[in-house]
Every structure is written in structure tokens, then in C-alpha cells.
Motif scaffolding. Structure first.
Motif, PDB file in Angstrom:
ATOM      1  N   ARG A   1       0.821  -1.203   0.000  1.00 53.57           N
ATOM      2  CA  ARG A   1       0.000   0.000   0.000  1.00 53.57           C
ATOM      3  C   ARG A   1       0.865   1.268   0.000  1.00 53.57           C
ATOM      4  O   ARG A   1       0.438   2.326  -0.443  1.00 53.57           O
ATOM      5  N   TYR A   2       2.094   1.126   0.495  1.00 53.80           N
ATOM      6  CA  TYR A   2       2.990   2.274   0.602  1.00 53.80           C
ATOM      7  C   TYR A   2       4.145   2.214  -0.402  1.00 53.80           C
ATOM      8  O   TYR A   2       5.085   3.001  -0.322  1.00 53.80           O
ATOM      9  N   GLN A   3       4.058   1.305  -1.366  1.00 53.10           N
ATOM     10  CA  GLN A   3       5.206   1.099  -2.245  1.00 53.10           C
ATOM     11  C   GLN A   3       5.507   2.300  -3.130  1.00 53.10           C
ATOM     12  O   GLN A   3       6.662   2.505  -3.528  1.00 53.10           O
ATOM     13  N   HIS A   4       4.506   3.100  -3.458  1.00 58.06           N
ATOM     14  CA  HIS A   4       4.771   4.281  -4.276  1.00 58.06           C
ATOM     15  C   HIS A   4       5.633   5.287  -3.530  1.00 58.06           C
ATOM     16  O   HIS A   4       6.203   6.193  -4.148  1.00 58.06           O
ATOM     17  N   LEU A   5       5.752   5.120  -2.206  1.00 57.69           N
ATOM     18  CA  LEU A   5       6.583   6.003  -1.404  1.00 57.69           C
ATOM     19  C   LEU A   5       7.992   5.453  -1.199  1.00 57.69           C
ATOM     20  O   LEU A   5       8.961   6.221  -1.167  1.00 57.69           O
ATOM     21  N   TYR A   6       8.114   4.124  -1.080  1.00 56.27           N
ATOM     22  CA  TYR A   6       9.430   3.562  -0.794  1.00 56.27           C
ATOM     23  C   TYR A   6      10.120   2.914  -1.993  1.00 56.27           C
ATOM     24  O   TYR A   6      11.300   2.549  -1.919  1.00 56.27           O
ATOM     25  N   ALA A   7       9.412   2.777  -3.117  1.00 56.36           N
ATOM     26  CA  ALA A   7       9.995   2.059  -4.259  1.00 56.36           C
ATOM     27  C   ALA A   7      11.212   2.759  -4.835  1.00 56.36           C
ATOM     28  O   ALA A   7      12.235   2.121  -5.123  1.00 56.36           O
ATOM     29  N   PHE A   8      11.128   4.073  -5.005  1.00 58.49           N
ATOM     30  CA  PHE A   8      12.218   4.780  -5.685  1.00 58.49           C
ATOM     31  C   PHE A   8      13.550   4.685  -4.946  1.00 58.49           C
ATOM     32  O   PHE A   8      14.588   4.436  -5.566  1.00 58.49           O
ATOM     33  N   PRO A   9      13.587   4.850  -3.608  1.00 62.00           N
ATOM     34  CA  PRO A   9      14.868   4.624  -2.915  1.00 62.00           C
ATOM     35  C   PRO A   9      15.398   3.204  -3.097  1.00 62.00           C
ATOM     36  O   PRO A   9      16.610   2.995  -3.223  1.00 62.00           O
ATOM     37  N   LEU A  10      14.484   2.229  -3.125  1.00 66.30           N
ATOM     38  CA  LEU A  10      14.919   0.841  -3.293  1.00 66.30           C
ATOM     39  C   LEU A  10      15.472   0.582  -4.687  1.00 66.30           C
ATOM     40  O   LEU A  10      16.283  -0.339  -4.870  1.00 66.30           O
ATOM     41  N   TYR A  11      15.051   1.365  -5.676  1.00 62.63           N
ATOM     42  CA  TYR A  11      15.593   1.202  -7.020  1.00 62.63           C
ATOM     43  C   TYR A  11      17.107   1.407  -7.020  1.00 62.63           C
ATOM     44  O   TYR A  11      17.814   0.865  -7.878  1.00 62.63           O
ATOM     45  N   GLY A  12      17.590   2.199  -6.074  1.00 61.89           N
ATOM     46  CA  GLY A  12      19.032   2.428  -5.986  1.00 61.89           C
ATOM     47  C   GLY A  12      19.829   1.198  -5.605  1.00 61.89           C
ATOM     48  O   GLY A  12      21.055   1.191  -5.717  1.00 61.89           O
ATOM     49  N   LEU A  13      19.134   0.152  -5.153  1.00 64.68           N
ATOM     50  CA  LEU A  13      19.817  -1.086  -4.770  1.00 64.68           C
ATOM     51  C   LEU A  13      19.974  -2.048  -5.935  1.00 64.68           C
ATOM     52  O   LEU A  13      20.515  -3.146  -5.765  1.00 64.68           O
TER      53      LEU A  13
END
Length: 379
Positions: free
Chosen positions: A160-172
Motif C-alpha cells: 500500500r505504501y510502495q509508491h513512497l518507498y519504491a524509488f529509494p529501493l531502485y538504488g539497490l
């Protein structure tokens, strides 16, 4: 896992596939130009390699403040992403040159990033390009459980909150590849996929381990030996390097397939999708911007993703010329050509799609669409 069959009884789809191939083929024939790269591509290769290597050489040879070194590391990350998107990508697809050894050499620039080509070709050329946006087949949308990129994947509360945390995780992204692809290769070996690619499974594991040892030794060991930076500072720089490259590449890739208007079909009970393969690629892919100047040059034409998926054996420097041909043909035959007008529009569309995927569960019933495997080579 049984391979998907791509089959269409729709005469209009078959006519479109034949006509778009014919028109793109005629473009190159009438202009008397090669589908492969030219001097512009060779110059780009030099620039991208320089953008990655030059800052590293400066760090090793010139005393820098931590802030200046940080700037060099960010430039390295930009160069690393550029190599991946603009140089290695074409080499791995065999579109850089008409000579196989040149394509192999250019694809091998991935070794500079601590990775290998066999994993990339299986994950990207085979799984992603053959079965684009199909859950459990296209690993780009199927293997990241913490981010739900496909409507057929299990829906968890935290999505439900992935639109908020996805972009930082893309850096991995590059970290995952750097430290996780040995286990991925071992799984490919176990399933016999490596042998299907005419590669020796044991040799590929040895090559990959040696590549990573050499990469880590150089990227961390040389600054430790030749500069005054502390080990913890070098590790921070290493993290920023990969976070920069990972964020750029992951975000660009997502804007092509996980946006509004791209479909994600399931095969039927006979493992068949009922669309022509080219039609499937058209419907599962999106272009964005297409008039982005320097940015488009930098990302290797990945904003022309429809052109790339329909004709992956064509070098990306030709995409701006063939895009109007494909778009016009699609319109003539009544197919949607998913074009986001700007980069920021595509980013917003991906954000909205992430939010939607985090909240809506799909019925997981097969859709009536399909594609032919023998179409995969484009023209």
C-alpha cells in the motif's frame, strides 16, 4: 516451467506484424544504411567509458577533499549507468555491430561493473524480451516481492505504501546484481538454462567469481592503497556509486513497462497467449518523451522502448527514425501506441501505477492475447 506459446488467429494482427516489418526493413534499404551502429555509436562508447573511468582515475591520482571525491563518485555512477544503457545493452543484443566479436567485446563492458554477460542475456534478452510483462516469465516484474510490479503478483499489506518507498529501493539494483547474481547463475545452471545458451555452467561460475574478486579489489582496494581516505569513507563512496547507477537504470526501465496503459496478460490453460508476438510487445511497452535531447542520447534510446522491443536487433541510434513508421502503422491497424509525452509524465504515470498495484488485487484470469516466438528477432 513450460514455455509460453504465442499464437494469433487475428488476421489484422498478422497483417500489422508483416507490414511493420516490411516498412522498417524498407527504410534501411531505401536509405542504404546499416541497422547497426556507426561512428556516432563508437563516439558514445568512448564518452561513456570515459565518464566512468576518468573520475576514478582522478580520485586515485589527485588529492581531493571528501566533497570533491563525492562528486567524482556520482559522476562514476552516471557513467556506469550510461555504459549499461547505451553501450553494453546494444552489444548484448547484437545490435552494436554486424561483427559478432565486436558485439561480444562491447557486451563485456559489463565486467567493468563487476557483473557478467550470461546472467544478463538470460534475464534480459530471453526472459524479459521474449515474455515481456508476463508474470513468472518476465523476471523484471516477477522477482522483487517487496515491490509489486505486476497485477498478478501476491498483494501484501505493505504494498500500500510502495509508491513512497519504491524509488529509494531502485538504488539497490546494482547491489542486488553485484552480490546476488552468483546464486542466480547457480539456479540457471541447476535448471539447465546456461547450457541452453551454449555456455559451460562451471566455467561461467568461475568467470563470475573471478570477475567479482577483481572488481572489488580494484574499486575498493586501489582507493585504500593510493588515497588518504579511510576505509569507511571508501565504503560510503562505493555505496553512492552503485546507488546512483541503480536509481538511474531502474527508474528508466520502469518507465517503459510499469506505467498506465501497458498490459500484463496471463497465458491460458494451454500456456498460450492469443496475440501476435509483435502486437504483444506493442501493448506491453511504452515510449516516453522521445524528444529529450541529451537525456535520450544518454539513456541509449530507452525512451524509444517500443522500437527496441519490436526490433531489438536494430541499434538504438536508429530509433528516432523508425518510431514514426511504427506509430503510423499501429494507428492504421487500430492498435494503441502507448506514448507518454514527457519524461516527467512517464514518471508520474509510473508513480500512479505503483500506487494502483499496491491497492488493487487482480482476478488472475487469463486474458485472450498471444504472440509467436519466431517473431523475436525483429526484422
Amino acid at each position: 516451467m513450460e514455455n509460453i506459446k504465442f499464437r494469433s488467429d487475428n488476421d489484422n494482427e498478422q497483417k500489422f506484424a508483416r507490414e511493420v516489418r516490411k516498412r522498417v526493413r524498407s527504410y534501411f534499404k531505401d536509405k542504404n544504411i546499416s541497422i547497426y551502429g556507426n561512428f556516432k555509436m563508437h563516439l558514445k562508447t568512448v564518452i561513456m567509458l570515459g565518464a566512468y573511468l576518468a573520475p576514478f582515475i582522478i580520485i586515485l591520482t589527485i588529492p581531493l577533499s571528501p566533497l570533491a571525491a563525492l562528486g567524482m563518485v556520482v559522476l562514476m555512477g552516471i557513467g556506469e549507468a550510461g555504459i549499461g544503457m547505451s553501450v553494453m545493452h546494444d552489444g548484448a543484443h547484437g545490435s552494436y555491430s554486424s561483427k559478432a566479436w565486436v558485439n561480444k567485446l562491447v557486451a563485456s563492458t559489463m565486467f567493468l561493473l563487476g557483473s557478467n554477460t550470461i546472467n544478463w542475456k538470460i534475464q534480459h534478452n530471453v526472459n524479459h524480451h521474449s515474455f515481456t510483462n508476463i508474470f513468472n516469465y518476465d523476471t523484471d516484474i516477477s522477482t522483487i516481492s517487496v515491490i509489486r510490479l505486476c497485477e498478478h503478483a501476491p498483494l501484501k499489506k505493505y504494498h500500500r505504501y510502495q509508491h513512497l518507498y519504491a524509488f529509494p529501493l531502485y538504488g539497490l539494483m546494482t547491489f542486488v546484481r553485484l552480490f546476488g547474481e552468483i546464486s542466480v547463475l547457480l539456479e540457471y545452471n541447476r535448471k539447465g538454462i546456461t547450457k541452453q545458451q551454449h555456455a559451460d555452467p562451471t566455467l561461467e561460475v568461475v568467470k563470475l567469481v573471478i570477475t567479482k574478486v577483481i572488481y572489488i579489489t580494484l574499486i575498493i582496494g586501489l582507493p585504500l592503497l593510493l588515497t588518504d581516505f579511510a576505509f569507511w569513507q571508501i565504503l560510503i563512496g562505493f555505496f553512492i556509486l552503485h546507488a546512483t547507477a541503480g536509481m538511474i537504470m531502474s527508474t528508466v526501465f520502469q518507465m517503459a513497462h510499469v506505467v498506465e496503459g501497458t498490459y500484463q496478460p496471463l497465458p491460458d490453460e494451454h500456456n498460450t497467449i492469443h496475440n501476435d508476438w509483435l502486437v504483444h510487445q506493442l501493448l506491453a511497452t511504452s515510449d516516453f518523451g522521445r524528444k529529450n535531447g541529451l537525456f535520450s542520447w544518454y539513456i541509449g534510446g530507452l525512451d524509444f522502448q517500443i522500437e527496441h522491443h519490436l526490433f531489438q536487433n536494430v541499434c538504438h541510434i536508429h530509433y528516432p527514425a523508425i518510431a514514426p513508421i511504427i506509430q503510423t502503422t499501429a494507428k492504421e491497424y487500430g492498435f494503441n501506441y502507448n506514448l507518454k509525452p514527457t519524461v516527467f509524465y512517464a514518471l508520474a504515470s509510473h508513480f500512479r501505477r505503483l500506487k494502483e498495484l499496491g491497492r488493487i488485487e487482480h482476478n488472475n484470469k487469463p486474458e485472450q492475447h498471444d504472440y509467436p516466438v519466431d517473431s523475436i528477432q525483429g526484422i
